[in-house]
Every structure is written in structure tokens, then in C-alpha cells.
Design an enzyme around this catalytic site. Structure first.
Site, mmCIF file in Angstrom:
data_model
loop_
_atom_site.group_PDB
_atom_site.id
_atom_site.type_symbol
_atom_site.label_atom_id
_atom_site.label_comp_id
_atom_site.label_asym_id
_atom_site.label_seq_id
_atom_site.Cartn_x
_atom_site.Cartn_y
_atom_site.Cartn_z
ATOM 1 N N SER A 5 0.837 -1.191 0.000
ATOM 2 C CA SER A 5 0.000 0.000 0.000
ATOM 3 C C SER A 5 0.875 1.246 0.000
ATOM 4 O O SER A 5 1.683 1.434 -0.901
ATOM 5 C CB SER A 5 -0.952 -0.052 1.195
ATOM 6 O OG SER A 5 -1.930 0.940 1.124
ATOM 7 N N GLU A 46 -8.881 -5.579 -4.372
ATOM 8 C CA GLU A 46 -8.348 -4.548 -3.483
ATOM 9 C C GLU A 46 -9.454 -3.701 -2.855
ATOM 10 O O GLU A 46 -9.439 -3.384 -1.672
ATOM 11 C CB GLU A 46 -7.412 -3.622 -4.273
ATOM 12 C CG GLU A 46 -6.203 -4.289 -4.860
ATOM 13 C CD GLU A 46 -5.042 -4.375 -3.901
ATOM 14 O OE1 GLU A 46 -5.151 -3.862 -2.771
ATOM 15 O OE2 GLU A 46 -4.014 -4.956 -4.286
ATOM 16 N N HIS A 62 -7.484 -5.630 -0.142
ATOM 17 C CA HIS A 62 -6.254 -4.876 0.072
ATOM 18 C C HIS A 62 -5.630 -5.249 1.413
ATOM 19 O O HIS A 62 -6.277 -5.122 2.453
ATOM 20 C CB HIS A 62 -6.603 -3.381 0.050
ATOM 21 C CG HIS A 62 -5.443 -2.452 0.071
ATOM 22 N ND1 HIS A 62 -4.568 -2.320 -0.981
ATOM 23 C CD2 HIS A 62 -5.017 -1.570 1.019
ATOM 24 C CE1 HIS A 62 -3.665 -1.398 -0.687
ATOM 25 N NE2 HIS A 62 -3.912 -0.929 0.526
#
Length: 523
Positions: free
Chosen positions: A217, A341, A415
Site C-alpha cells: 500500500s 483490493e 487490500h
């Protein structure tokens, strides 16, 4: 001679009464700043926690680039995690992934620039390749003091590997967006940590000439940004970007001129603290004097956002052009994302603000977010790396497991859900489900792949059986991890069949950025 023999005989006879010799288990290490005492956490793994890599960023050093860590006359006890950096907790997100309570319970202080090291015990081979982890959290929250980020499983399961995890400044402390200091200080923290590791890691059993930086991320954005801001670097030898790229981050960059406006985030918070909106040195000094807890609380109550921007030094607004032109550090690159995600952000919004979910709408918005946030940027950067002659590998993580989703049917391969498999820390899940056999097998394969890449970024993955990403779209080189065709490992696919939506993704960009603003930012 007779005296010496007599003394020896006395020691042998009265051994139980003699002071035992100290056992050297290799946990007392000398660094550039002084000695540090770690622990032997298993028969095969040494551990050091909370080692400062820079001076405390307090007082006049708040909002300033990191300074070298001070020397110590005594031995630092590196047996517990250091303080985590002040952060804004995305509560619904963290609650959904089972990390809220843990993140709330860690010790927090502005003096937080520290790192942790896991290395093989001295009886095992030394000089291992180094994996340096950078956590995500939108540059708003995150800490190395997270069970999922423990490096013990990596080092316990593989020879020739050392793992380092770091803290870096977040939110207004790391990304102040102040007109007096227009630079991403948090990214400079990461640079400083990398240099500390390069200087000191040999003493811990690591090889400074084999450092791979990896992150997820915002952490992936940071390690990728490093490639663009250090195109001639000789320290980092490999980069792994999980679910994030500098290419995407630059799309949403703010015009630096806006930071001088009276209603900017910086001036809004400074004014509320009684420090005016002047944007001068006196204003900066005033905010530096505010206790960090008061400053953080004002950021929270104001609802203002502080994050990375294109400062022209750590992050560039023309990353896409630089990427296409090959203006980046040309070291082997492993990049990928998770198949779904957007699930975590859409569900967090629905369950947190709306208190209901709409399955079809959830999937549609999630898929759009996934394409723009991760899939297409990964496709773009992987292609650009190949065009520049850089050894490149690309993956899509598709595994879905009850212990990571809390058996929530609205959460798929969301995610951050790959992290416990990468680190082999799935047993640290707070949900009442055990890991599946496929999850355990895939984790073993993924850990082996990440280690193989770190050990030999150029040839390691090829030797591991993962073909490098090719310039021809018809090659079977994209690794689908946890695919139903092979839930225990990789299924190699033709990238072109999965990238068809990227040709039109630019037309969706304004709509998706609008959705992102409603979600409060995601990466």
C-alpha cells in the site's frame, strides 16, 4: 606450573560453585551509535527491537528531515518494541481486518524513528540477504509493532535471510504540507532507515550489498518512489511493491501552491492552535512547540488531511513520464496486487457510515477501485520496467480465507490480505478461524519466492520456477496466486487477458478519484 594445575583442578572439582562463563549467543551487537542487546527468540532466530535509526524528531526537529541517531555510552536494551509514531487510525478498516485493538494498544510517542531486526542464530550461516519492510496505512496510520509484520517466520524457515521492519512519521508529523517545509519528511525517514541498515546490518549477520526493500500500500508507494528519487542508487538491489506504485500516487498529487492558502490543511490546524496562518518561520516554530498529543488531537478534530504530494524530491508529478522514459533505479522489480483490493474500502464505508451493504454495488465499485488503484498501475510499471531491460515479475493474489475475512462474504482477496501469507503470520489472526491447508501451502510458496528474490534479485525467481514478466503479452508469466486452478501455489497466465480494462481506465479516473475522496483516501 604446579600453581596453574592446582587452580584448574580446583575449578573442575568445585564447578558448581564457580561463576559460569557468559554464553555468547550473538545478541550483543555494536552499532555506529553504540551497543545493543537483543534476544534469542528461538534456537535459530535472534531478534532486536526498537533500535533508533535517527534522532528523536521532537522540538525544533519536528517537521524536519531526520538527523543521525546520537551515540550512546551504555548498552541499549533492544528487547521490546519502540514507540510507534502518532497516527490517525482508520478504525473501520482496522476493525474489519482484525487489527484495531492491537493498533490502539501500542505505545505511541513522537520519538518513534526506530527499527527491528530478525537474523539467524550464530550457529547458522551468516551474511544473509536483507528484506526491509515498509508498512502501509495511507501515510496516516501504521506501525512496525504489528504481529503480522514479525520477521521471525521468514528467518526461522529460510537460511540466508535477515528481516528488518521500520517506523516512519505519518500524517502531519511526516507529511505536514507546510509551505515552510514542502517535502515528504516521512519518505526521508525511510531513506534514513535504509542508510542505517546499509551501515550496520553486517554486524547483525546481514549482507549490506543485498538489500531489498518491500512494502504494501503506502509502503509500496514509498519503495517504488525510492526508485524514482534515487535513479543512481547503489544501496538497494531489489524492490517489491505490493498493492501500490508511485505511478498511481502521482495521479492524485496536490498543487504545492495550494499549501499556502489560508484555508489549507496546515494553516487550518495552525490557526486553531493559535499559531496564525502566516506561513512564516514564526508560525512553524509555534506549531513545533505544541505537545504532540495536542497537535494530533487537533488534526483529528479538524478532519484535515495530511499526506504525500509531488514535492519534486521524494515524489514527482511526472512519474508516468519518468516511468515510460526509464528514469528510475534499474534494479529487479517484483510488483503485484490483490484481485479485489477495493472490497475492504467499500465495505468499511458501507458498514461504518451507511450500516448496510449492497452486494452488487459493492462489487462494481470495488472492481473499479481495484483497476485504478492497483491493477493498471502495476501493469503500466511492469511494462515500463521490462522496456528498460529490468528483470521484472508480476503477480495477482487471489486467495480468500475465513481467518483473514472473518468469514465475511463481502470480503474477497482484499487490500492487505496477502500480508499474513508473505510473512507466514496467519496464525496471528484475531478471528476465530484457523488457516486452511491451501493457505498454509500458498504462504510457504510466497515466502520462498520473496526470499529467492532477495537472495538473488536477478536470477532467484527464475530459478524458483517463476518466469520473468515478458514484453510480449502472450507469454504465460503473470502469477495468479491462490487461483482456484492451483490454490496451493501459482497459476501462470497471459497478462493480456487480465489487462483488457486498462486500455480505458483513464476515462474512469475522475470518477474513481471522486469515489476515493468519499472513502477518505485508501492507500
Amino acid at each position: 606450573m604446579h600453581v596453574a594445575l592446582a587452580l584448574l583442578a580446583t575449578l573442575l572439582v568445585s564447578g558448581t560453585n564457580a561463576s559460569p562463563l557468559a554464553r555468547d549467543d550473538g545478541t550483543l551487537i555494536t552499532t555506529s551509535q553504540g551497543s545493543v542487546q537483543g534476544t534469542l527468540v528461538s534456537s535459530s532466530v535472534r531478534q532486536w527491537l526498537g533500535i533508533p535509526y535517527a534522532s528523536p524528531p521532537t522540538g525544533t526537529l519536528r517537521f524536519q528531515p531526520p538527523q543521525s541517531a546520537p551515540s550512546r555510552s551504555g548498552t541499549l536494551s533492544a528487547t521490546t518494541f519502540g514507540s510507534s509514531c502518532p497516527a490517525l487510525l482508520g478504525t473501520e478498516f482496522l476493525e474489519l481486518v482484525g487489527m484495531l485493538q492491537q493498533q490502539e494498544s501500542v505505545p505511541v510517542d513522537e520519538d518513534c524513528l526506530n527499527l527491528n531486526i530478525w537474523a539467524p542464530a550464530t550457529g547458522r550461516p551468516q551474511g544473509g540477504a536483507v528484506l526491509l519492510w515498509v508498512y502501509g496505512g495511507s501515510f496516516q496510520f501504521g506501525t512496525s509493532n504489528t504481529p503480522y509484520y514479525s520477521g521471525q517466520s521468514f528467518v526461522d524457515g529460510f537460511d540466508d535471510i535477515v528481516v528488518v521492519t521500520i517506523n516512519y512519521r505519518l500524517n502531519i508529523f511526516g507529511f505536514p504540507n507546510a509551505p515552510q517545509q514542502l517535502i515528504n519528511i516521512g519518505l526521508l525517514d525511510i531513506d534514513a532507515a535504509i542508510q542505517w541498515v546499509y551501515t550496520n546490518i553486517a554486524a547483525f549477520g546481514g549482507d549490506p550489498e543485498r538489500i531489498t526493500i518491500f512494502g504494501e500500500s503506502a509502503g509500496a508507494i514509498a519503495v517504488d518512489a525510492y526508485a524514482f528519487s534515487h535513479p543512481e542508487d547503489t544501496t538497494v538491489k531489489g524492490i517489491i511493491a505490493e498493492s501500490g506504485t508511485a505511478w498511481f500516487e502521482a495521479l492524485g498529487s496536490t498543487d504545492p501552491a495550494s499549501f499556502s492558502a489560508a484555508n489549507s490543511s496546515w494553516n487550518t490546524v495552525a490557526s486553531a492552535l493559535g499559531c496564525s496562518t502566516s506561513g512564516d518561520a514564526a508560525q512553524l516554530a509555534c506549531v513545533q512547540e505544541v505537545p504532540w498529543q495536542v497537535l494530533l488531537n487537533e488534526v483529528i478534530s479538524s478532519g484535515e488531511t495530511f499526506s504525500s504530494y509531488a514535492d519534486g524530491q521524494t515524489l514527482f508529478s511526472d512519474v508516468s513520464t519518468r516511468s515510460t522514459s526509464g528514469e528510475f533505479l534499474k534494479v529487479p522489480f517484483l510488483v503485484g496486487h490483490n484481485a479485489d483490493e477495493g472490497d475492504i474500502f467499500v465495505v468499511a464505508l458501507e458498514e461504518g457510515d451507511f450500516n448496510f451493504t449492497i452486494p452488487v454495488a459493492t462489487t462494481v465499485l470495488s472492481d473499479a477501485l481495484t483497476e485504478l488503484l492497483a491493477h493498471c498501475p502495476a501493469e503500466q510499471e511492469a511494462g515500463d520496467r521490462v522496456s528498460a531491460g529490468v528483470p521484472t515479475w508480476r503477480y495477482i493474489f487471489e486467495g480468500v480465507y475465513p481467518d483473514l475475512t472473518d468469514n465475511n462474504p463481502n470480503l474477497r482477496a482484499y487490500h492487505s490480505s496477502e500480508i499474513p501469507l508473505v510473512f507466514g503470520t496467519y496464525n496471528d489472526s484475531t478471528f476465530p478461524y484457523g488457516p486452511t491447508s491451501s493457505e498454509i501451502a500458498l504462504s510457504s510458496w510466497m515466502q520462498g519466492a520473496w526470499v529467492a528474490f532477495a537472495q538473488d534479485p536477478v536470477n532467484g525467481l527464475t530459478n524458483y520456477g517463476w518466469p520473468s514478466y515478458g514484453s510480449l503479452p502472450v507469454l504465460y508469466t503473470l502469477a495468479e496466486l491462490g487461483n482456484s486452478n492451483n490454490p496451493d501455489g501459482p497459476t501462470y497466465s497471459v497478462a493480456a487477458t487480465l489487462d483488457v480494462g486498462c486500455g480505458v481506465v483513464n476515462t474512469l479516473t475522475p470518477l474513481v478519484f471522486q469515489a476515493i475522496s468519499l472513502l477518505g483516501g485508501v492507500l
